[in-house]
Design an enzyme around this catalytic site. Structure first.
Site, PDB file in Angstrom:
ATOM      1  N   LYS A   1      14.524  -1.978  -6.589  1.00  0.00           N
ATOM      2  CA  LYS A   1      13.369  -2.615  -5.956  1.00  0.00           C
ATOM      3  C   LYS A   1      12.954  -3.742  -6.882  1.00  0.00           C
ATOM      4  O   LYS A   1      12.436  -3.499  -7.975  1.00  0.00           O
ATOM      5  CB  LYS A   1      12.226  -1.621  -5.752  1.00  0.00           C
ATOM      6  CG  LYS A   1      11.021  -2.254  -5.085  1.00  0.00           C
ATOM      7  CD  LYS A   1       9.816  -1.343  -5.067  1.00  0.00           C
ATOM      8  CE  LYS A   1       8.576  -2.179  -4.783  1.00  0.00           C
ATOM      9  NZ  LYS A   1       7.339  -1.427  -5.043  1.00  0.00           N
TER      10      LYS A   1
ATOM     11  N   THR B   1      -0.131   4.523  -4.326  1.00  0.00           N
ATOM     12  CA  THR B   1      -1.515   4.765  -4.749  1.00  0.00           C
ATOM     13  C   THR B   1      -2.310   5.552  -3.711  1.00  0.00           C
ATOM     14  O   THR B   1      -3.112   6.427  -4.078  1.00  0.00           O
ATOM     15  CB  THR B   1      -2.213   3.418  -5.041  1.00  0.00           C
ATOM     16  OG1 THR B   1      -1.393   2.666  -5.934  1.00  0.00           O
ATOM     17  CG2 THR B   1      -3.566   3.630  -5.680  1.00  0.00           C
TER      18      THR B   1
ATOM     19  N   GLY C   1      -2.052  -1.674  -4.726  1.00  0.00           N
ATOM     20  CA  GLY C   1      -3.104  -0.781  -5.201  1.00  0.00           C
ATOM     21  C   GLY C   1      -4.469  -1.026  -4.594  1.00  0.00           C
ATOM     22  O   GLY C   1      -5.433  -0.335  -4.933  1.00  0.00           O
TER      23      GLY C   1
END
Lengths: 68, 256
Positions: free
Chosen positions: B97, B207, B158
């Protein structure tokens, strides 16, 4: 003895190979999921005991941690 | 639901990818991963502590997951390339990634470096999944250089702000030659469902699960949401209308 940079920190070491450097640090060179680079190039595990370290080498020792 | 899909020819059983960062403790993380049903889980690559080396958390994940390492935090192509090479060596996977951060406050991708680094990693034999903007031009360039998927942000990493540009994500999904995996910004289950309804092939959540009051329950909720959103996508939503349309029959109304 020679001076290396290991994970960004200057270090005096008597180790002459990556394997010796890991052992001197208390890291088992056989442990899974470890990777090492010297001067920006990955050194395969099979070569840790063979490739000699040189003064000024920059060594990165990493492992996977939590991430997103 | 038997609804397999694949990335770079690898069939994946779950359309929910889950990150491993930020859980209250390792047991909660393992329980949440299990509840999520995720097959693909992300990790990062970091320098070991030279004072206290205590193995890797990947040992805990065992063989039940496929590991997707990331280059999170890298701000130069050079560091991202080295991190990818180290990840391949450490984890024996050529999947990466690719994150190349251009701004530390927003964690927005550095598109220029991203495309170049992606091309280089593809040349080196990696299966590249880049974290990117929800911009069809950038995503097309990433697909053109050989990325196996694109991972546009729903909103800032996040932030839990959900999908800031749903019509943009929908357009991207309709035009992308490679799978679109929504990455970043998911705050709760409905965000994940919406991503799937818009046409994403999968969703990556970290998250929103890890920092939920009950990560185990949120992981289960995300699993259900991704399945529900995917089913709704396959079923086909009704068109939106400006005025009411009675669902009960008009004929035979009492007193008429």
């Amino acid at each position: 003895m020679m001076r290396l940079k290991v994970n960004g920190l200057d270090e005096e070491t008597g180790a002459s190979t990556l394997r010796e450097l890991l052992l001197a640090r208390g890291i088992d060179p056989g442990v899974r999921f470890l990777a090492v680079a010297v001067n920006g190039a990955v050194v395969r595990r099979a070569e840790w005991a063979q490739i000699p370290l040189s003064p000024g080498d920059e060594v990165e020792i990493v492992r996977p941690v939590q991430g997103g | 639901m038997n609804d397999p899909f694949s990335i770079a020819g690898t069939a994946l059983s779950s359309r929910l990818f889950v990150g491993t960062a930020g859980y209250p403790n390792q047991q909660v993380m393992l329980d949440a991963l299990s509840a999520s049903g995720a097959e693909l889980v992300t990790v990062s690559i970091r320098r070991i502590s030279l004072e206290s080396y205590a193995g890797s958390m990947v040992d805990l994940l065992g063989d039940r997951c496929r590991i997707l390492p990331n280059t999170a935090g890298c701000v130069t192509a050079r560091d991202a390339l080295l991190t990818a090479e180290l990840a391949r060596e450490a984890l024996d996977t050529n999947w990466i990634k690719l994150e190349l951060i251009g701004d530390r406050d927003t964690l927005y991708p550095d598109v220029e470096q991203l495309v170049e680094a992606a091309a280089e990693l593809v040349r080196k034999g990696f299966t590249v999944l880049p974290y990117c903007n929800e911009d069809p031009v950038t995503c097309r360039k990433l697909a053109d250089v050989g990325c196996a998927a694109v991972m546009p942000l729903g909103s800032l990493i996040g932030s839990g702000m959900g999908i800031a540009n749903p019509s943009g994500i929908e357009l991207l999904c309709a035009r992308s030659p490679v799978p679109v995996v929504l990455d970043a910004g998911v705050g709760t289950a409905s965000d994940a469902a919406l991503a799937m309804e818009l046409g994403c092939e999968a969703v990556l959540v970290n998250t929103a699960i890890a920092k939920a009051r009950d990560p185990r329950k949120m992981a289960a909720a995300m699993r259900a949401a991704v399945e529900a959103g995917r089913l709704a996508r396959l079923a086909g939503r009704i068109p939106k209308r400006a005025f009411a349309e009675p669902s009960s029959p008009r004929l035979g109304l009492v007193g008429a």
